[in-house]
Design an enzyme around this catalytic site. Structure first.
Site, PDB file in Angstrom:
ATOM      1  N   SER A  37      40.221  32.656  23.613  1.00 15.88           N
ATOM      2  CA  SER A  37      41.534  32.442  24.230  1.00 15.88           C
ATOM      3  C   SER A  37      41.569  31.292  25.227  1.00 15.88           C
ATOM      4  CB  SER A  37      42.009  33.710  24.917  1.00 15.88           C
ATOM      5  OG  SER A  37      41.174  33.998  26.011  1.00 15.88           O
TER       6      SER A  37
ATOM      7  N   HIS B  33      42.922  37.910  20.016  1.00 16.10           N
ATOM      8  CA  HIS B  33      43.745  36.736  19.684  1.00 16.10           C
ATOM      9  C   HIS B  33      43.619  36.341  18.211  1.00 16.10           C
ATOM     10  CE1 HIS B  33      44.473  36.137  23.980  1.00 16.10           C
ATOM     11  NE2 HIS B  33      43.223  36.548  24.116  1.00 16.10           N
TER      12      HIS B  33
ATOM     13  N   LYS C 167      49.262  41.858  22.422  1.00 15.76           N
ATOM     14  CA  LYS C 167      49.547  40.478  22.010  1.00 15.76           C
ATOM     15  C   LYS C 167      50.466  40.504  20.782  1.00 15.76           C
ATOM     16  CE  LYS C 167      45.645  39.234  24.648  1.00 15.76           C
ATOM     17  NZ  LYS C 167      45.323  40.487  25.325  1.00 15.76           N
TER      18      LYS C 167
HETATM   19  N1  PMP Z   1      39.798  40.864  25.041  1.00 15.97           N
HETATM   20  C1  PMP Z   1      40.241  39.590  25.079  1.00 15.97           C
HETATM   21  C2  PMP Z   1      39.552  38.550  24.256  1.00 15.97           C
HETATM   22  C3  PMP Z   1      41.337  39.257  25.871  1.00 15.97           C
HETATM   23  O1  PMP Z   1      41.786  37.995  25.905  1.00 15.97           O
HETATM   24  C4  PMP Z   1      41.964  40.279  26.644  1.00 15.97           C
HETATM   25  C5  PMP Z   1      43.137  39.991  27.563  1.00 15.97           C
HETATM   26  N2  PMP Z   1      43.859  38.901  27.367  1.00 15.97           N
HETATM   27  C6  PMP Z   1      41.456  41.584  26.581  1.00 15.97           C
HETATM   28  C7  PMP Z   1      40.381  41.836  25.769  1.00 15.97           C
HETATM   29  C8  PMP Z   1      42.085  42.679  27.381  1.00 15.97           C
HETATM   30  O2  PMP Z   1      43.273  43.078  26.795  1.00 15.97           O
HETATM   31  P1  PMP Z   1      44.531  43.647  27.583  1.00 15.97           P
HETATM   32  O3  PMP Z   1      45.139  42.495  28.334  1.00 15.97           O
HETATM   33  O4  PMP Z   1      45.410  44.131  26.503  1.00 15.97           O
HETATM   34  O5  PMP Z   1      44.044  44.703  28.507  1.00 15.97           O
END
Ligand code: PMP
Length: 440
Positions: free
Chosen positions: A233, A261, A293
């Protein structure tokens, strides 16, 4: 954020006493002074959170930004459902800060599904599913996710972050080895740390470095896990999944892939990194993802074997000791997952936008680092101050894009991160890039 480590100046005793009382209350302070703790001298750490070193660092960097007249770009308030566009401070703007990759958040069909669940079950599942029982909608979502990944089973958690932390920390222990990509998400690193397993990061996407590491240290541990992400990300690049599968087989490891992602983004039909790389997904032992997402909800999931999922449902603290997913959120993500599959044009539109954005950025001489032209493009800036100023200037021009600065990324690798959506019009992408090129 600044790496300033200056210690706060010592405060007069009268001020220290006042602060102690303010943060701990009279009773605690009296107890600390009392005969139970003879000779007790409260350390600076006792004074309260204003003296916390991390708070001091934060306050210093915020004060420096204020002195330079740079507005804080974080916690911007969106007054609309943020998708390809949004409203901030009453101003309509183009939005590149939403993970809503397929433009599903706010879709009337998803809203209706959430409302129906809300009216039927209420807004909360109230307690852990283990003790307070299941709601059919939670199970339906798990079954749909398991079918999507072709796994035997699935468990949904109330947070994506907690999913990684809880899964890793409950499945592995001090005799085990966890090897993760150096750019792995914080939740992976926290989970690995909490597990007590021996934890090592390997250079980003570098399966050859991982191979050398495995050859060297794999034999010293019982179970071993490799953790990678399907789509990174901070940079928008992807791993060579086939190579990681080959290594996990050769060295007798488990493989976990975080598809936060990747779902809805990669692969011809949005099934993620396995489809993107053209390899069978069943060699991955643990598929992890988030509902927040593409799936327009909130929460996380693990899709895996029946045994592993049952183990998590009875032992993972974030599942056992935390409330079940709220029914309206389960219903929203279930409907979103249906739409990902029923409307493949969304995935096609996102992928078209991803390619267009990358090509148009390069044509304007903009450095997009490791981005591969999927749904994430990082525009490399370097200085945190410059990235923050650019973000503010773009907002003034009606374009919302967030700066990413250390500690989220390495020092001097601050960037502007563009999240693309199937709902963006090509002209919106080129307009944003024209504005950015002008400002750069
Ligand atoms: N894993 C990755 C690769 C993420 O980018 C994120 C948050 N953006 C998470 C886990 C955690 O997910 P959440 O925001 O839904 O708690």
């Amino acid at each position: 954020m600044s790496q300033d480590t200056a210690k706060p100046a010592a405060l007069p005793e009268a001020t220290r006493a006042r602060l102690r009382e303010r943060f701990f209350g009279r009773k605690e302070v009296a107890a600390a002074r009392g005969p139970a703790l003879p000779g007790f001298r409260p350390a600076a750490a006792f004074l309260g959170f204003e003296q916390h070193p991390a708070f001091a660092r934060l306050a210093t960097s915020q004060a420096a930004a204020r002195r330079m007249g740079v507005e804080n770009p974080f916690f911007r308030v969106h007054e609309a459902a943020a998708g390809a566009t949004t409203r901030i401070d009453g101003q309509e703007c183009l939005n590149f800060s939403s993970y809503d990759y397929l433009g599903l958040n706010g879709d009337p069909r998803i809203n209706r599904a959430a409302i129906a669940a809300l009216e039927h079950y209420g807004s909360s599942a109230s307690a852990s599913r283990l003790v307070a029982g299941e709601r059919p909608i939670q199970r339906a979502l798990e079954e749909a996710l398991a079918a999507f990944y072709g796994t035997q089973s699935c468990a949904v958690f109330v947070s994506g972050h907690a999913t990684n932390v809880s899964t890793l920390s409950s499945l592995f222990g001090p005799k085990d080895l966890i090897l993760h990509d150096a750019l792995a998400h914080n939740s992976i690193i926290e989970g690995a740390r909490l597990s007590g397993a021996h934890r090592r990061g390997f250079p980003h996407n570098d399966w050859e470095a991982l191979e050398r590491l495995l050859a060297e240290i794999r034999p010293s541990f019982e179970r071993s896990l490799i953790v990678i992400e399907g789509h990174y990300s901070m940079d928008g690049d992807t791993p060579d999944l086939a190579k990681f599968i080959e290594l996990k087989q050769r060295f007798g490891c488990f493989l976990m892939v975080d598809e936060a992602h990747g779902l809805g983004v990669l692969g011809r039909t949005g099934r993620g990194i396995a489809e993107h790389c053209g390899v069978p997904g069943d060699e991955v032992d643990i598929w992890m993802g988030t509902l927040s997402k593409t799936l327009a909800g909130c929460g996380g999931y693990i899709a895996a074997s029946r045994t592993l999922v049952e183990l998590l449902k009875y032992t993972a603290p974030g599942f056992v000791y935390s409330v079940g997913l709220a029914p309206p959120l389960a219903a929203a993500s279930l409907e979103a997952l249906r739409l990902v599959q029923a409307e493949p044009w969304r995935v096609e539109a996102l992928q078209r936008n991803g390619r267009l954005f990358l090509e148009a950025a390069r044509a304007r001489g903009i450095d997009t680092g490791r981005a591969e032209g999927h749904a994430i493009a990082a525009v490399m800036i370097g200085s945190s101050l410059k990235a923050t100023k650019l973000s503010n200037a773009l907002l003034a021009a009606g374009i919302n894009v967030q700066p990413i600065i250390p500690p989220a990324v390495e020092e001097r690798s601050a960037r502007l991160r563009f999240f693309l959506s199937a709902a963006h019009e090509p002209a919106q992408l080129t307009h944003a890039l024209d504005e950015l090129a002008r400002l750069l």
